[in-house]
Design a protein around this motif. Structure first.
Motif, PDB file in Angstrom:
ATOM      1  N   THR A  74     120.993  81.463  23.622  1.00  0.00           N
ATOM      2  CA  THR A  74     120.432  81.200  22.295  1.00  0.00           C
ATOM      3  C   THR A  74     120.930  79.897  21.689  1.00  0.00           C
ATOM      4  O   THR A  74     120.377  79.422  20.709  1.00  0.00           O
ATOM      5  CB  THR A  74     120.767  82.366  21.338  1.00  0.00           C
ATOM      6  OG1 THR A  74     122.178  82.555  21.337  1.00  0.00           O
ATOM      7  CG2 THR A  74     120.068  83.640  21.786  1.00  0.00           C
ATOM      8  N   THR A  75     122.012  79.316  22.239  1.00  0.00           N
ATOM      9  CA  THR A  75     122.530  78.054  21.725  1.00  0.00           C
ATOM     10  C   THR A  75     122.960  77.168  22.882  1.00  0.00           C
ATOM     11  O   THR A  75     123.148  77.642  24.000  1.00  0.00           O
ATOM     12  CB  THR A  75     123.758  78.270  20.815  1.00  0.00           C
ATOM     13  OG1 THR A  75     124.798  78.863  21.590  1.00  0.00           O
ATOM     14  CG2 THR A  75     123.424  79.150  19.638  1.00  0.00           C
ATOM     15  N   GLY A  76     123.149  75.876  22.605  1.00  0.00           N
ATOM     16  CA  GLY A  76     123.666  74.941  23.599  1.00  0.00           C
ATOM     17  C   GLY A  76     125.182  74.945  23.588  1.00  0.00           C
ATOM     18  O   GLY A  76     125.799  75.674  22.820  1.00  0.00           O
ATOM     19  N   GLY A  78     127.189  72.858  22.430  1.00  0.00           N
ATOM     20  CA  GLY A  78     127.754  72.386  21.173  1.00  0.00           C
ATOM     21  C   GLY A  78     128.872  71.390  21.384  1.00  0.00           C
ATOM     22  O   GLY A  78     129.105  70.917  22.482  1.00  0.00           O
ATOM     23  N   TRP A 129     123.279  69.435  30.439  1.00  0.00           N
ATOM     24  CA  TRP A 129     123.951  68.809  29.304  1.00  0.00           C
ATOM     25  C   TRP A 129     124.969  67.826  29.847  1.00  0.00           C
ATOM     26  O   TRP A 129     125.562  68.062  30.895  1.00  0.00           O
ATOM     27  CB  TRP A 129     124.683  69.862  28.470  1.00  0.00           C
ATOM     28  CG  TRP A 129     123.800  70.926  27.906  1.00  0.00           C
ATOM     29  CD1 TRP A 129     123.307  72.034  28.544  1.00  0.00           C
ATOM     30  CD2 TRP A 129     123.289  70.991  26.583  1.00  0.00           C
ATOM     31  NE1 TRP A 129     122.539  72.767  27.693  1.00  0.00           N
ATOM     32  CE2 TRP A 129     122.511  72.153  26.485  1.00  0.00           C
ATOM     33  CE3 TRP A 129     123.436  70.174  25.465  1.00  0.00           C
ATOM     34  CZ2 TRP A 129     121.871  72.528  25.308  1.00  0.00           C
ATOM     35  CZ3 TRP A 129     122.799  70.550  24.298  1.00  0.00           C
ATOM     36  CH2 TRP A 129     122.023  71.716  24.225  1.00  0.00           C
TER      37      TRP A 129
END
Length: 180
Positions: A74-76, A78, A129
């Protein structure tokens, strides 16, 4: 909520500045030349033979981390632990893993591999990433000046110790769910 089911790390100076992620049992190099050339322009590209990353470094060790999820995260990643080096999204790709055997490494054979998909074969989404590409290039130039008066073994040890892992990549892998 998706969970991490595997995490594998590799630190190396990639042969030819290229790293690949592929199904370890899948033979052939179909489309690899074109994908490697495209990765040289855009950092990452895929072909039927695998995913290719063109790293910035040819002297300093690069750190790679493969994170396997059981569903779409749900998220990278960060911000990293160093406040000035945030993760940058490189791209999202769909890759086949028909055998469930995953290999991550360079074109010279330095790799980590295993049956990490635990019977969950098929297509997977890979999100890439990066961080530290520019910083590693600047640090490499500094290190050459710092090691000018050292013996070759001393210089190699210094570069390995002081330059390892400045350039980093995370590859997130999860079962691909086509949009309907």
């Amino acid at each position: 909520m998706p969970s991490v089911i595997g995490r594998h790390e590799l630190t190396l100076v990639p042969e030819y500045r290229v790293v690949s992620l592929r199904d370890a049992q899948r033979g052939g190099l179909e489309g690899s030349s074109e994908a490697i050339a495209e990765a040289g322009r855009t950092v990452a590209a895929s072909a039927p033979s695998g995913l290719y990353l063109s790293v910035s470094q040819d002297q300093l060790p690069v750190r790679l981390e493969l994170v396997i999820w059981d569903g779409p995260p749900t998220t990278g990643p960060g911000p990293g632990t160093e406040p000035t080096l945030d993760w940058t999204p490189v791209g999202r790709f769909v890759m086949p893993f028909p055998s469930g055997e995953v290999a991550l490494g360079d074109l010279g054979g330095k790799a980590v591999s295993g049956p990490w998909l635990r019977g969950r074969t098929g297509d997977y989404t890979v999100e890439v990433w990066s961080r530290g590409r520019d910083e590693a290039a600047a640090r490499q130039a500094q290190m050459f000046a710092e090691t000018a008066d050292l013996t070759i073994p001393q210089a190699r040890a210094y570069i390995e110790r002081e330059g390892s892992g400045i350039e980093q990549y995370q590859l997130w892998l999860w079962p691909h769910t086509p949009v309907t």
